[in-house]
Design a protein around this motif. Sequence first.
Motif, mmCIF file in Angstrom:
data_model
loop_
_atom_site.group_PDB
_atom_site.id
_atom_site.type_symbol
_atom_site.label_atom_id
_atom_site.label_comp_id
_atom_site.label_asym_id
_atom_site.label_seq_id
_atom_site.Cartn_x
_atom_site.Cartn_y
_atom_site.Cartn_z
ATOM 1 N N LEU A 1 0.837 -1.199 0.000
ATOM 2 C CA LEU A 1 0.000 0.000 0.000
ATOM 3 C C LEU A 1 0.871 1.248 0.000
ATOM 4 O O LEU A 1 1.797 1.371 0.814
ATOM 5 C CB LEU A 1 -0.905 -0.012 1.235
ATOM 6 C CG LEU A 1 -1.850 1.170 1.403
ATOM 7 C CD1 LEU A 1 -2.958 1.105 0.344
ATOM 8 C CD2 LEU A 1 -2.465 1.171 2.808
ATOM 9 N N ARG A 2 0.587 2.169 -0.891
ATOM 10 C CA ARG A 2 1.312 3.444 -0.894
ATOM 11 C C ARG A 2 0.694 4.339 0.181
ATOM 12 O O ARG A 2 -0.488 4.667 0.129
ATOM 13 C CB ARG A 2 1.233 4.106 -2.264
ATOM 14 C CG ARG A 2 2.027 5.411 -2.361
ATOM 15 C CD ARG A 2 2.000 5.941 -3.779
ATOM 16 N NE ARG A 2 2.815 5.125 -4.657
ATOM 17 C CZ ARG A 2 4.098 5.377 -4.916
ATOM 18 N NH1 ARG A 2 4.688 6.431 -4.373
ATOM 19 N NH2 ARG A 2 4.783 4.594 -5.728
ATOM 20 N N THR A 3 1.478 4.715 1.154
ATOM 21 C CA THR A 3 0.994 5.495 2.289
ATOM 22 C C THR A 3 1.495 6.933 2.220
ATOM 23 O O THR A 3 2.430 7.252 1.472
ATOM 24 C CB THR A 3 1.478 4.878 3.612
ATOM 25 O OG1 THR A 3 2.914 4.951 3.672
ATOM 26 C CG2 THR A 3 1.041 3.414 3.725
ATOM 27 N N GLN B 1 5.168 7.034 3.040
ATOM 28 C CA GLN B 1 6.066 6.686 1.930
ATOM 29 C C GLN B 1 6.218 7.854 0.961
ATOM 30 O O GLN B 1 7.329 8.162 0.511
ATOM 31 C CB GLN B 1 5.534 5.460 1.183
ATOM 32 C CG GLN B 1 6.384 5.071 -0.016
ATOM 33 C CD GLN B 1 5.761 3.973 -0.852
ATOM 34 O OE1 GLN B 1 4.808 3.325 -0.430
ATOM 35 N NE2 GLN B 1 6.286 3.762 -2.058
ATOM 36 N N CYS B 2 5.114 8.500 0.631
ATOM 37 C CA CYS B 2 5.168 9.637 -0.295
ATOM 38 C C CYS B 2 6.040 10.757 0.268
ATOM 39 O O CYS B 2 6.843 11.366 -0.458
ATOM 40 C CB CYS B 2 3.762 10.140 -0.583
ATOM 41 S SG CYS B 2 2.731 8.972 -1.510
ATOM 42 N N ARG B 3 5.893 11.030 1.566
ATOM 43 C CA ARG B 3 6.705 12.078 2.179
ATOM 44 C C ARG B 3 8.178 11.689 2.232
ATOM 45 O O ARG B 3 9.068 12.548 2.122
ATOM 46 C CB ARG B 3 6.197 12.369 3.587
ATOM 47 C CG ARG B 3 4.841 13.040 3.628
ATOM 48 C CD ARG B 3 4.922 14.497 3.230
ATOM 49 N NE ARG B 3 5.735 15.279 4.141
ATOM 50 C CZ ARG B 3 6.035 16.565 3.980
ATOM 51 N NH1 ARG B 3 5.586 17.201 2.904
ATOM 52 N NH2 ARG B 3 6.776 17.211 4.855
ATOM 53 N N ALA B 4 8.460 10.381 2.393
ATOM 54 C CA ALA B 4 9.846 9.930 2.431
ATOM 55 C C ALA B 4 10.473 9.899 1.043
ATOM 56 O O ALA B 4 11.701 9.870 0.909
ATOM 57 C CB ALA B 4 9.923 8.545 3.067
ATOM 58 N N GLY B 5 9.624 9.883 -0.013
ATOM 59 C CA GLY B 5 10.129 9.865 -1.373
ATOM 60 C C GLY B 5 10.810 8.571 -1.748
ATOM 61 O O GLY B 5 11.778 8.568 -2.529
ATOM 62 N N LEU B 6 10.310 7.443 -1.233
ATOM 63 C CA LEU B 6 10.925 6.143 -1.478
ATOM 64 C C LEU B 6 10.028 5.282 -2.361
ATOM 65 O O LEU B 6 8.798 5.426 -2.351
ATOM 66 C CB LEU B 6 11.197 5.426 -0.147
ATOM 67 C CG LEU B 6 12.249 6.095 0.749
ATOM 68 C CD1 LEU B 6 12.342 5.386 2.087
ATOM 69 C CD2 LEU B 6 13.609 6.115 0.054
ATOM 70 N N PRO B 7 10.602 4.366 -3.129
ATOM 71 C CA PRO B 7 9.801 3.505 -4.009
ATOM 72 C C PRO B 7 9.016 2.465 -3.217
ATOM 73 O O PRO B 7 9.257 2.247 -2.021
ATOM 74 C CB PRO B 7 10.853 2.839 -4.896
ATOM 75 C CG PRO B 7 12.098 2.850 -4.065
ATOM 76 C CD PRO B 7 12.045 4.122 -3.272
ATOM 77 N N ALA C 1 7.474 -2.509 4.200
ATOM 78 C CA ALA C 1 7.854 -1.583 5.264
ATOM 79 C C ALA C 1 6.869 -1.658 6.416
ATOM 80 O O ALA C 1 5.728 -2.121 6.268
ATOM 81 C CB ALA C 1 7.908 -0.145 4.732
ATOM 82 N N LEU C 2 7.322 -1.214 7.570
ATOM 83 C CA LEU C 2 6.435 -0.913 8.680
ATOM 84 C C LEU C 2 6.089 0.572 8.606
ATOM 85 O O LEU C 2 6.915 1.392 8.196
ATOM 86 C CB LEU C 2 7.106 -1.228 10.017
ATOM 87 C CG LEU C 2 7.427 -2.697 10.290
ATOM 88 C CD1 LEU C 2 8.155 -2.827 11.629
ATOM 89 C CD2 LEU C 2 6.165 -3.543 10.283
ATOM 90 N N ILE C 3 4.874 0.896 9.025
ATOM 91 C CA ILE C 3 4.402 2.282 8.986
ATOM 92 C C ILE C 3 4.148 2.760 10.409
ATOM 93 O O ILE C 3 3.327 2.184 11.135
ATOM 94 C CB ILE C 3 3.112 2.399 8.150
ATOM 95 C CG1 ILE C 3 3.304 1.809 6.751
ATOM 96 C CG2 ILE C 3 2.686 3.863 8.072
ATOM 97 C CD1 ILE C 3 4.390 2.463 5.936
ATOM 98 N N GLY D 1 7.199 11.597 6.756
ATOM 99 C CA GLY D 1 8.155 10.721 6.113
ATOM 100 C C GLY D 1 9.016 9.929 7.084
ATOM 101 O O GLY D 1 9.582 8.892 6.718
ATOM 102 N N HIS D 2 9.103 10.396 8.333
ATOM 103 C CA HIS D 2 9.881 9.684 9.330
ATOM 104 C C HIS D 2 9.209 8.378 9.741
ATOM 105 O O HIS D 2 9.830 7.539 10.401
ATOM 106 C CB HIS D 2 10.091 10.558 10.567
ATOM 107 C CG HIS D 2 10.915 11.766 10.296
ATOM 108 N ND1 HIS D 2 11.213 12.704 11.266
ATOM 109 C CD2 HIS D 2 11.510 12.222 9.158
ATOM 110 C CE1 HIS D 2 11.952 13.668 10.746
ATOM 111 N NE2 HIS D 2 12.145 13.401 9.473
ATOM 112 N N GLY D 3 7.945 8.210 9.353
ATOM 113 C CA GLY D 3 7.206 7.023 9.743
ATOM 114 C C GLY D 3 7.262 5.883 8.742
ATOM 115 O O GLY D 3 6.582 4.870 8.935
ATOM 116 N N PHE D 4 8.061 5.997 7.696
ATOM 117 C CA PHE D 4 8.201 4.915 6.723
ATOM 118 C C PHE D 4 9.464 4.142 7.055
ATOM 119 O O PHE D 4 10.580 4.673 6.970
ATOM 120 C CB PHE D 4 8.276 5.481 5.299
ATOM 121 C CG PHE D 4 8.207 4.426 4.230
ATOM 122 C CD1 PHE D 4 7.021 3.752 3.971
ATOM 123 C CD2 PHE D 4 9.330 4.102 3.486
ATOM 124 C CE1 PHE D 4 6.950 2.784 2.984
ATOM 125 C CE2 PHE D 4 9.272 3.131 2.488
ATOM 126 C CZ PHE D 4 8.072 2.467 2.239
#
Length: 280
Positions: free
Chosen positions: A26-28, A31-37, A41-43, A93-96
């Motif tokens: 799931l794109r969260t 993840q979007c704020r972290a800018g990662l593909p 991951a844990l959220i 983004g710190h939560g990805f």
Amino acid sequence: MSDRLWFRLDDVLPLAEHAAATHAHLRTRQQCRAGLPDQAALIWSHDTDGDWLSSNGVPRWYDADGTDHRVLAETWTHTATGATGNPVPADDGHGFLPLHTEHLDGRRNLLDLLRYARHHGMHWFGLHPDPASEATNDRYRISRSRGDISPSPATWTPATVTCGVLGGGAYRAMVAAGYTTLTRTGVLCRFPRFAVQRMAAHLDALCPGDMPGEHPRLRFDGDEVVVEWEDDGLDSRWVEHDRVAPDANRCYAIGAYQWPWVLVASGATTAASDPADRSR
């Protein structure tokens, strides 16, 4: 405020295994704020009810009530102000928290670290809020004993408390005045060694008539207290569930953020109470 968020390893590892086993994720917002593909991951999410970890795996993991399965970072709350001990994320983004990030220095990725912790009998997973701490290998901590238990500004007052997990009994404790757990299910307690010894003796007396897993057992291992529960499988055995080290005042936070300790009304007594203790 605490230095990091604390979760039970037994709760976190299944989330990580779920995310790692799924073929879609799931794109969260994190993840979007972290800018990662897209990746397993844990959220870490923060809301008015607290701080949570969840899996980003698809198919999703739902609880019986239809909500996303997630686990809470339990901590203290100040009843007058509503302040809590958990650090707040400075950015979503710190939560990805990617599970498979490889490190040039050869340290374990997050999934391997959690598996290692389970294999070596660790009980707690600590998360530092700042992703920059990963560069110094300080973002993730695994431990047999929980850290950041007590609010540093608290005033500790003597009280008598009880807890249903122990099957009755009232015990002398020092209680953090004006504080409770995040879920408001009990007071924060620290116990002198003599009170823990009484808990252990009380539980040992209950054991012969117990069903497996009905009550825990406490035993001293040097200065530390080991909390054990009986495995109710075909081959019944006692399994270490937690380990409590003494604090600077040589007191023990038995059951902190796991057992609902409550105050005993003034003058109330129970079968496990020792009148000699009340004079201490």
